[in-house]
Design a protein around this motif. Structure first.
Motif, PDB file in Angstrom:
ATOM      1  N   ARG A  22       0.842  -1.196   0.000  1.00 55.21           N
ATOM      2  CA  ARG A  22       0.000   0.000   0.000  1.00 55.21           C
ATOM      3  C   ARG A  22       0.875   1.243   0.000  1.00 55.21           C
ATOM      4  O   ARG A  22       1.967   1.255   0.596  1.00 55.21           O
ATOM      5  CB  ARG A  22      -0.932   0.010   1.219  1.00 55.21           C
ATOM      6  N   LYS A  44      -4.500  -0.460  -7.654  1.00 57.86           N
ATOM      7  CA  LYS A  44      -5.566   0.444  -7.209  1.00 57.86           C
ATOM      8  C   LYS A  44      -4.964   1.800  -6.910  1.00 57.86           C
ATOM      9  O   LYS A  44      -3.945   1.886  -6.218  1.00 57.86           O
ATOM     10  CB  LYS A  44      -6.208  -0.152  -5.948  1.00 57.86           C
ATOM     11  N   GLY A  45      -5.541   2.877  -7.458  1.00 55.71           N
ATOM     12  CA  GLY A  45      -5.023   4.210  -7.172  1.00 55.71           C
ATOM     13  C   GLY A  45      -4.463   4.906  -8.400  1.00 55.71           C
ATOM     14  O   GLY A  45      -4.740   4.522  -9.548  1.00 55.71           O
ATOM     15  N   SER A 108     -10.060  -3.686   0.637  1.00 56.06           N
ATOM     16  CA  SER A 108     -11.041  -2.796   0.019  1.00 56.06           C
ATOM     17  C   SER A 108     -10.964  -1.377   0.578  1.00 56.06           C
ATOM     18  O   SER A 108     -11.365  -0.410  -0.085  1.00 56.06           O
ATOM     19  CB  SER A 108     -12.460  -3.350   0.211  1.00 56.06           C
ATOM     20  N   ASP A 109     -10.420  -1.219   1.786  1.00 59.78           N
ATOM     21  CA  ASP A 109     -10.311   0.122   2.391  1.00 59.78           C
ATOM     22  C   ASP A 109      -9.044   0.860   1.953  1.00 59.78           C
ATOM     23  O   ASP A 109      -8.901   2.047   2.229  1.00 59.78           O
ATOM     24  CB  ASP A 109     -10.332   0.017   3.919  1.00 59.78           C
ATOM     25  N   ASP A 110      -8.119   0.154   1.305  1.00 58.32           N
ATOM     26  CA  ASP A 110      -6.896   0.800   0.828  1.00 58.32           C
ATOM     27  C   ASP A 110      -7.169   1.525  -0.483  1.00 58.32           C
ATOM     28  O   ASP A 110      -7.799   0.970  -1.394  1.00 58.32           O
ATOM     29  CB  ASP A 110      -5.782  -0.235   0.615  1.00 58.32           C
ATOM     30  N   SER A 111      -6.666   2.747  -0.592  1.00 59.97           N
ATOM     31  CA  SER A 111      -6.903   3.530  -1.810  1.00 59.97           C
ATOM     32  C   SER A 111      -5.790   3.401  -2.834  1.00 59.97           C
ATOM     33  O   SER A 111      -5.996   3.676  -4.021  1.00 59.97           O
ATOM     34  CB  SER A 111      -7.088   5.010  -1.447  1.00 59.97           C
ATOM     35  N   GLU A 112      -4.584   3.005  -2.399  1.00 58.86           N
ATOM     36  CA  GLU A 112      -3.437   2.896  -3.305  1.00 58.86           C
ATOM     37  C   GLU A 112      -2.725   1.556  -3.056  1.00 58.86           C
ATOM     38  O   GLU A 112      -2.147   1.346  -1.986  1.00 58.86           O
ATOM     39  CB  GLU A 112      -2.438   4.038  -3.066  1.00 58.86           C
TER      40      GLU A 112
END
Length: 308
Positions: A22, A44-45, A108-112
């Protein structure tokens, strides 16, 4: 295509590590030189690559050949931290920027999130494949096969399962083939393919192939010179000029590496292995093995062959 078909059968893969991580704090890398090849995917990100920091579209990959400077931005911020040529490895508090996560858990709560695999790939352990081609860093479009392979390498790395090392090497071999297929399909890389054709001298490849297939034999200069169609007196200079290694040191290293693999198989004893790789004196083999690996051959034999 012919040159790729030739070298694919002669690749030596050295896996280094893989991870999913992350991004904790956005940062940029400017011109870092990595000693190994990196295949990276932004899961993701927001990610940006190249000197102009072009967006890396969702599902795309970024391939960084060994010893090629790369530029990349991880995340978005107005006052982003800039990291120079030392890269993240040279940053003492690197976990302020990026933290390894367990890919088996819910993120799922991680943005990057970013995944990567780092490895070496040589031709007969004499050349670094992508260095020979002088490839720059480049983006690979979305590819289901590459996504599958990278995901499974990261999952294998996160678990203690038997055969992990072998399976990861198998996946990396497939990744290399997919990368070469992409390179071969792009006209912009034609010059790089030509670099490989020019650098890999057919006479040298014949010598390397013969060495690998005959490690148990004598491998004398007369035979190798004949295989390579060079004079016996010129053989040593020819070999070192193309590989940077002396012929005898190269042969010994290949024998010791083969021995290391055989010892991990849990089938042969030390004396049998020494004979199988061309050492007639088991005691001398054991001394050279310890010099090369820093441990006794018998200790390698006792280890679990599935331990990575």
């Amino acid at each position: 295509m012919d040159i790729f078909n030739k070298v694919i059968n002669d690749l030596k893969i050295n896996y280094f590590r893989s991870s999913q991580s992350r991004i904790v704090k956005p940062f940029e890398i400017h011109g870092s030189l990595e000693p190994k090849n990196i295949l990276l995917k932004g899961d993701k990100g927001s990610f940006y690559v190249g000197e102009n920091f072009e967006p890396l579209e969702e599902g795309c990959f970024y391939f960084v050949p060994a010893n090629q400077p790369y530029y990349m931005r991880f995340g978005d911020a107005k006052n982003i931290t800039k990291i120079g040529k030392e890269g993240l490895i040279g940053v003492p508090d690197r976990e302020r920027f990026i933290q390894k996560v367990n890919p088996l858990e819910d993120h799922s709560d991680d943005s990057e999130l970013v995944s990567c695999v780092i490895f070496d790939v040589g031709i007969y352990n004499a050349f670094e494949l992508f260095n020979l081609m002088k490839l720059p860093c480049f983006v690979i479009p979305p590819d289901d096969e590459l996504a599958f392979l990278l995901k499974n390498i990261v999952l294998e790395e996160a678990q203690e399962k038997i055969g992990r090392k072998n399976l990861i090497n198998h996946y990396i071999f497939e990744i290399i083939i997919q990368v070469l297929r992409y390179v071969n399909s792009q006209k912009r890389f034609q010059k790089n393919v030509e670099n490989l054709q020019l650098a890999v001298d057919k006479r040298l490849l014949n010598i390397l192939e013969y060495i690998h297939e005959n490690l148990k034999g004598e491998l004398d200069n007369e035979t190798l010179a004949d295989i390579g169609h060079v004079s016996e007196g010129y053989l040593g200079q020819f070999f070192k000029g193309l590989t940077g290694k002396t012929l005898q040191s190269y042969i010994e290293n290949q024998r010791l590496e083969k021995a290391h693999d055989l010892l991990q198989s849990q089938v042969y004893n030390v004396q049998e292995v020494s004979q199988m790789v061309g050492f007639n004196d088991a005691a001398y083999f054991s001394r050279r093995f310890k010099t090369r690996y820093g441990e006794n051959a018998i200790d390698v034999k006792r280890k679990d062959g599935y331990d990575s």
